[in-house]
Design an enzyme around this catalytic site. Structure first.
Site: not given
Ligand SMILES: Cc1cc2nc3c(=O)[nH]c(=O)nc-3n(C[C@H](O)[C@H](O)[C@H](O)COP(=O)(O)O)c2cc1C
Length: 367
Positions: A238, A112, A214
């Protein structure tokens, strides 16, 4: 499974429980939470649960291979460590620790842009395929400069997250006034809001590094992305942290795979945390499955070794599911292994894939 210092973890839900014990409640809620009513979070699980597997038997599954290709590179499992911001909340080594785990086990990682460790340091910590994920929070020169750094660091692909035009309302954080830190990190949101297909066109005409978008949530946008020669369509909401009342990712996946029609690779994430989840998505034709919260639990629970151990257990579950549905390779899977519209047996929720979590344990909050 290899044996090592983290043999104490034998099931995936043990990581969730250990993370809950380790993290303070602000960080825990930041990690598990979604937007407003958290309906999208729940629907991610619901959509996975509503697909049942159709097993075939008597097929000689004595040698199962769960390795796969990810954008042309050999990986041990078609599982991607999705970009997670503020990893330092879960482990002081943050992205470096995740990169080490990805390298040790052999799965790709997306770093990230909400990350304090230099990209070069993260790159050097891993032998695994690495992608840099960007929130576009600056002008065109800022984007080009970031791409140049990713290329220089040897990143395999570049990811733009496009589901974050507006910063969502995460009420777990807001209600506790735990928002100041995240808001500060979200400066430059006007660039993110102004992002449009021209920016994608410009990217593709200027840069050679493969582009991943994404946050695609419809066949319509997948089609436009293909028209813009986007290399990878990443179906994601997300983790239910942006738009509330969206569809579960697995509900979106079929129409996207159909619309893309093999002209780009497809990745999916959102609620994936069991081997059967991975097998279901692979049967629908994805290149890889992203996991977010699951590896953060393992990271918070036991650092690098925890993430490696979590992946070992997940691999074990994937192989078990493959054997029991009657395949020895992912390319043998297809829609005939799936039954859509099965009634879910658990109330869907962020942890509903772990029904034994918190059982008979008064020390755990039982979320
Ligand atoms: C704590 C946290 C921080 C996240 N930060 C980002 C990020 O910086 N950039 C991004 O594209 N997605 C971010 N996401 C989304 C994740 O990339 C991903 O799409 C998502 O966590 C998938 O779902 P899951 O947690 O149920 O596996 C974040 C998710 C979480 C839980």
């Amino acid at each position: 499974m290899e044996h090592g210092p983290n043999d104490e973890f034998l099931t995936l839900h043990e990581f969730v429980k250990a993370a809950r014990m380790t993290l303070n409640s602000n960080i825990w809620d930041y990690l598990i939470g979604g937007t407003e009513t958290e309906t999208t979070v729940r629907r991610n699980r619901l959509a996975i649960d509503q697909i049942a597997l159709r097993p075939r038997v008597l097929r000689d599954v004595s040698e199962i291979v769960s390795r796969a290709q990810f954008l042309g590179q050999d990986v041990r499992l078609p599982v991607l460590l999705a970009p997670v911001g503020s990893l330092d909340s879960f482990d002081p080594d943050a992205g470096v620790a995740v990169a080490q785990a990805a390298g040790k086990f052999g799965v790709p990682m997306m770093l990230s842009s909400v990350n304090k460790r230099p990209l070069k340091e993260v790159r050097e910590a891993t032998g695994a395929p690495l992608t840099f994920q960007l929130y576009v929070r600056g002008d065109e020169a800022f984007v080009d400069d970031t791409v140049a750094k990713a290329v220089e660091a040897g990143c395999q692909a570049f990811c733009m997250t496009v589901d974050t035009a507006v910063y969502s309302r995460r009420e777990r954080d807001i209600a506790k006034r735990f928002v100041k830190r995240w808001r500060t990190e979200a400066s430059g949101m006007n660039y993110q809001a102004a992002l449009n297909w021209y920016d994608v066109e410009r990217f593709k005409s200027k840069h050679e590094i493969p582009l991943i978008l994404k946050g695609i949530g419809t066949a319509e946008d997948a089609r436009i992305a293909v028209e813009h020669n986007v290399d990878v369509i990443y179906v994601s909401n997300h983790g239910g942290r942006q738009l509330d009342h969206g569809r579960g990712s697995m509900d979106v996946l079929s129409e996207v795979v159909e619309a893309v029609d093999g002209k780009a690779k497809v990745i999916v994430d959102g609620g994936f945390c069991r081997g059967t989840d991975v097998v279901k998505a692979m049967a629908m034709g994805v290149e890889a499955i992203g996991i977010g919260r699951l590896y953060c639990y393992a990271l918070a629970a036991a650092g690098v070794g925890g993430v490696v151990r979590m992946l070992e257990i997940l691999e074990n579950e994937v192989q078990s599911a493959m054997g029991l549905v009657g395949v020895t390779r992912f390319d043998q899977l297809g829609s005939s292994y799936l039954h859509f519209g099965a009634p879910p047996v658990n109330e869907p929720g962020v942890h509903s894939a772990f029904p034994l979590l918190g059982l008979d344990d008064p020390g755990y909050g039982g979320r």
